[in-house]
Design a protein around this motif. Structure first.
Motif, short mmCIF file in Angstrom:
data_model
loop_
_atom_site.label_atom_id
_atom_site.label_comp_id
_atom_site.label_asym_id
_atom_site.label_seq_id
_atom_site.Cartn_x
_atom_site.Cartn_y
_atom_site.Cartn_z
N UNK A 109 -2.87 -5.74 8.69
CA UNK A 109 -2.52 -4.39 9.18
C UNK A 109 -2.75 -3.53 7.82
N UNK A 110 -3.63 -2.56 8.33
CA UNK A 110 -3.84 -1.02 7.20
C UNK A 110 -2.14 -0.85 6.99
N UNK A 111 -1.85 -0.62 7.71
CA UNK A 111 -0.19 0.18 7.51
C UNK A 111 0.20 -0.49 6.37
N UNK A 112 0.43 -2.13 5.92
CA UNK A 112 0.99 -2.68 4.90
C UNK A 112 0.24 -2.72 4.20
N UNK A 113 -0.60 -2.55 3.52
CA UNK A 113 -1.98 -2.46 2.05
C UNK A 113 -0.77 -2.75 1.30
N UNK A 114 0.57 -1.20 0.79
CA UNK A 114 0.81 -1.11 -0.60
C UNK A 114 2.09 -2.52 -0.42
N UNK A 115 2.25 -3.66 0.65
CA UNK A 115 3.24 -4.23 0.38
C UNK A 115 2.41 -5.66 0.14
N UNK A 116 1.18 -5.90 1.11
CA UNK A 116 0.00 -6.47 0.51
C UNK A 116 -0.22 -6.89 -1.16
N UNK A 117 0.22 -5.72 -1.55
CA UNK A 117 -0.96 -5.61 -2.84
C UNK A 117 0.68 -5.87 -4.05
N UNK A 118 1.55 -6.13 -3.50
CA UNK A 118 2.74 -6.37 -4.29
C UNK A 118 2.56 -7.86 -4.11
N UNK A 119 3.01 -8.79 -2.99
CA UNK A 119 2.87 -9.65 -2.75
C UNK A 119 1.28 -10.47 -3.38
N UNK A 120 0.10 -9.75 -3.17
CA UNK A 120 -0.84 -10.79 -4.06
C UNK A 120 -0.75 -10.66 -5.03
N UNK A 121 -0.21 -9.94 -6.06
CA UNK A 121 0.07 -9.83 -7.92
C UNK A 121 0.96 -10.35 -7.67
N UNK A 122 1.90 -10.77 -6.97
CA UNK A 122 3.54 -11.75 -7.29
C UNK A 122 2.57 -13.57 -7.10
#
Length: 322
Positions: A130-143
């Motif tokens: 989901x494009x609207x969740x990109x900021x969440x994905x960024x945090x999850x990916x880094x973690x």
């Protein structure tokens, strides 16, 4: 003194000593890792040798991939003072071997290959839909990356469908790929990152066709003939997760690895190996029929298989009663 010990006590003492010795024995790292999967499981030279052997035996029509991947991975594994993680970006049409090569790399480092707890796969359409969740994905990916590298420095991360990833998302891992000695107390210099993408396949085919039309063999194609053009093509592709990516702009991707489109003869090689791997005698008639059923491009010349070897397995199920 031994005669003064009751038989049951003596038995317990012997058993206890044996257990203690065995515990000490299996705590020795190499033996412990025989029973349990460990980080940095295989000796680096063994991993490089296994990688070379498997690519030579199982990968067809990809002389550039064989040369670049072996050189890059072998050099990285043997480098005791790497300045950054190894980062490879594999490009080409579906069925040309990108997933297959990432699987072989994983298997060369860890016995369980893609099933290893130290190998982590991300599929763009599955894990980041989901494009609207990109900021969440960024945090999850880094973690996720930080946590796994903290556990095992030689973690392997594979990102599939980069051509379907939302632009800007992959830039969130830029710090982990850069030339930092430590980030919040964690070193990422032993990790390996592999990106898989169809982006740039048109440019790869363009170069391959030029060689063919000029009467030159595909084996004459050198990495220098397409690497710069490939990186520029991917960087400017708006339908790619690498669109205007800082990973490319900052030269953090060590190699752009081109997978050439497969020819008729390579499809036949794939069919033969698949039949043999299933334990059947090769039927040359069936082998030829399967290769002939594939569709090829360009339409006039019919040189390259448009699905590579991707559908070979399914076609064999049709012809053989497995």
């Amino acid at each position: 003194p031994a005669g003064a010990v009751e038989p049951i006590s003596l038995g317990l003492a012997i058993a206890g000593a044996a257990a203690s010795a065995f515990t000490g024995f299996i705590s020795y790292p190499r033996l412990y890792c025989y029973f349990r999967e460990c980080c940095l499981q295989r000796h680096d030279q063994r991993a490089a040798a296994a990688l070379q052997e498997n690519l030579d035996r199982k990968l067809f029509g990809q002389h550039l991939v064989n040369k670049v991947v072996v050189k890059a991975v072998k050099g990285f594994l043997n480098n005791t003072n790497a300045k950054k993680p190894l980062t490879l970006s594999l490009h080409g049409w579906t069925g040309t071997g990108k997933n297959f090569v990432s699987k072989i790399i994983a298997e060369s480092i860890y016995k369980r290959g893609l099933q290893s707890k130290y190998v982590h796969q991300f599929v763009a359409t599955l894990h980041f839909p989901h494009a609207h969740s990109i900021n969440l994905y960024k945090d999850q990916l880094q973690s996720w990356i930080r946590g796994n590298v903290s556990i095992c420095p030689r973690s392997l991360f594979i990102f599939d469908e980069m051509d379907k990833m939302h632009a800007g998302l992959i830039d969130s891992i830029k710090p982990f790929l850069d030339y930092y000695e430590l980030l919040d107390g964690v070193s990422y210099r032993q990790a390996i990152f592999i990106f898989l993408s169809n982006a740039g396949a048109e440019k790869i085919t363009e170069v391959a066709l030029d060689f063919w039309r000029n009467g030159r063999t595909r084996e004459e194609i050198q990495l220098t003939d397409m690497q710069n053009a490939l990186s520029v093509s991917v960087f400017n592709n708006k339908n790619s997760g690498f669109w205007h990516s800082t990973l490319i702009d900052r030269n953090l991707i060590d190699y752009f690895v081109p997978f050439l489109p497969l020819e008729y003869k390579h499809v036949k090689m794939c069919v033969r190996v698949e039949i043999e791997s299933r334990g059947y005698v090769v039927d040359e008639d069936i082998l030829t029929r399967i290769a002939d059923e594939m569709t090829y491009f360009p339409r006039e010349e019919r040189i390259y298989s448009d699905k590579g070897c991707k559908t070979v397995d399914a076609k064999l199920d049709y012809y053989y009663d497995f």
